[in-house]
Design a protein around this motif. Sequence first.
Motif, PDB file in Angstrom:
ATOM      1  N   GLU A  66       0.830  -1.202   0.000  1.00 52.48           N
ATOM      2  CA  GLU A  66       0.000   0.000   0.000  1.00 52.48           C
ATOM      3  C   GLU A  66       0.867   1.256   0.000  1.00 52.48           C
ATOM      4  OE1 GLU A  66      -2.867  -0.270   3.136  1.00 52.48           O
ATOM      5  OE2 GLU A  66      -3.941  -1.899   2.144  1.00 52.48           O
ATOM      6  N   LEU A  67       1.968   1.234   0.750  1.00 51.28           N
ATOM      7  CA  LEU A  67       2.883   2.371   0.754  1.00 51.28           C
ATOM      8  C   LEU A  67       3.483   2.583  -0.632  1.00 51.28           C
ATOM      9  CD1 LEU A  67       4.555   4.614   2.070  1.00 51.28           C
ATOM     10  CD2 LEU A  67       6.180   2.840   2.788  1.00 51.28           C
ATOM     11  N   HIS A  81       3.499   8.470   8.074  1.00 52.13           N
ATOM     12  CA  HIS A  81       4.258   8.332   9.330  1.00 52.13           C
ATOM     13  C   HIS A  81       5.717   7.958   9.071  1.00 52.13           C
ATOM     14  CE1 HIS A  81       0.401   8.773  11.241  1.00 52.13           C
ATOM     15  NE2 HIS A  81      -0.061   7.761  10.522  1.00 52.13           N
ATOM     16  N   LEU A  82       6.266   8.500   7.993  1.00 56.14           N
ATOM     17  CA  LEU A  82       7.670   8.275   7.660  1.00 56.14           C
ATOM     18  C   LEU A  82       8.536   9.427   8.157  1.00 56.14           C
ATOM     19  CD1 LEU A  82       7.198   7.011   3.997  1.00 56.14           C
ATOM     20  CD2 LEU A  82       7.443   5.639   6.080  1.00 56.14           C
ATOM     21  N   GLY A 108       6.904  -1.727   9.514  1.00 63.27           N
ATOM     22  CA  GLY A 108       8.134  -1.298   8.871  1.00 63.27           C
ATOM     23  C   GLY A 108       8.939  -2.423   8.254  1.00 63.27           C
ATOM     24  N   GLY A 109       8.648  -3.647   8.624  1.00 67.89           N
ATOM     25  CA  GLY A 109       9.370  -4.772   8.052  1.00 67.89           C
ATOM     26  C   GLY A 109      10.705  -5.002   8.719  1.00 67.89           C
ATOM     27  N   GLN A 110      11.489  -5.875   8.133  1.00 68.05           N
ATOM     28  CA  GLN A 110      12.768  -6.261   8.713  1.00 68.05           C
ATOM     29  C   GLN A 110      13.901  -5.297   8.370  1.00 68.05           C
ATOM     30  OE1 GLN A 110      11.110  -8.416  10.935  1.00 68.05           O
ATOM     31  NE2 GLN A 110      13.266  -8.809  11.081  1.00 68.05           N
ATOM     32  N   LEU A 111      13.722  -4.497   7.313  1.00 71.12           N
ATOM     33  CA  LEU A 111      14.735  -3.504   6.973  1.00 71.12           C
ATOM     34  C   LEU A 111      14.405  -2.209   7.694  1.00 71.12           C
ATOM     35  CD1 LEU A 111      15.264  -4.045   3.151  1.00 71.12           C
ATOM     36  CD2 LEU A 111      16.718  -4.789   5.025  1.00 71.12           C
ATOM     37  N   ALA A 147      14.418   5.578   3.059  1.00 72.24           N
ATOM     38  CA  ALA A 147      14.907   4.237   3.409  1.00 72.24           C
ATOM     39  C   ALA A 147      13.753   3.327   3.805  1.00 72.24           C
ATOM     40  CB  ALA A 147      15.943   4.327   4.535  1.00 72.24           C
ATOM     41  N   ARG A 148      12.734   3.890   4.443  1.00 70.46           N
ATOM     42  CA  ARG A 148      11.551   3.080   4.786  1.00 70.46           C
ATOM     43  C   ARG A 148      10.783   2.687   3.520  1.00 70.46           C
ATOM     44  NH1 ARG A 148      10.916   6.648   9.806  1.00 70.46           N
ATOM     45  NH2 ARG A 148      11.659   5.264  11.432  1.00 70.46           N
ATOM     46  N   ILE A 149      10.741   3.591   2.565  1.00 73.82           N
ATOM     47  CA  ILE A 149      10.122   3.241   1.282  1.00 73.82           C
ATOM     48  C   ILE A 149      10.937   2.144   0.609  1.00 73.82           C
ATOM     49  CG2 ILE A 149       9.589   4.101  -1.039  1.00 73.82           C
ATOM     50  CD1 ILE A 149       8.961   6.840   0.361  1.00 73.82           C
TER      51      ILE A 149
END
Length: 136
Positions: A12-13, A38-39, A100-103, A116-118
């Motif tokens: 979705e992001l 919320h990034l 946010g996942g593992q990264l 970086a979150r993207i």
Amino acid sequence: MTTPTRHSAAAELIADFVSTGGHLTDRADLARFLRRHHLATEGAIPITLADLDEAIALRDGIRAVLDRDSEPDTEAIARGQKVLDGLRVTVRLEPARDSGGQLAPAVVDEVRRGLARIAGAWAAVLATGEWRGLRV
């Protein structure tokens, strides 16, 4: 009748990021996008023109990969890859408790942390194959 499939938070992001189109034309647009997802924090975000250029290059590169209706824009993909190559991310040792996942971002600058979150979301979408179901 088919059951609608809900995309992951990462997908979705990415879908929202690539669909910004003309809505990512200046630094205020980028700040709004980062806050909405919320990034970035709600306070002032110092965004440079270089930050905006990187965000647009990353968006255009991802769009070029997702746009399977035309020839791949190899220049856009190369520019997007250059942005990804310059971002610092780290892998979390423990399972993530958020979307946010593992990264995780390994940078201090708030805009680059958002990018970086993207990038982490893009990695998750690629890893699961979910990118194939995204449309531009």
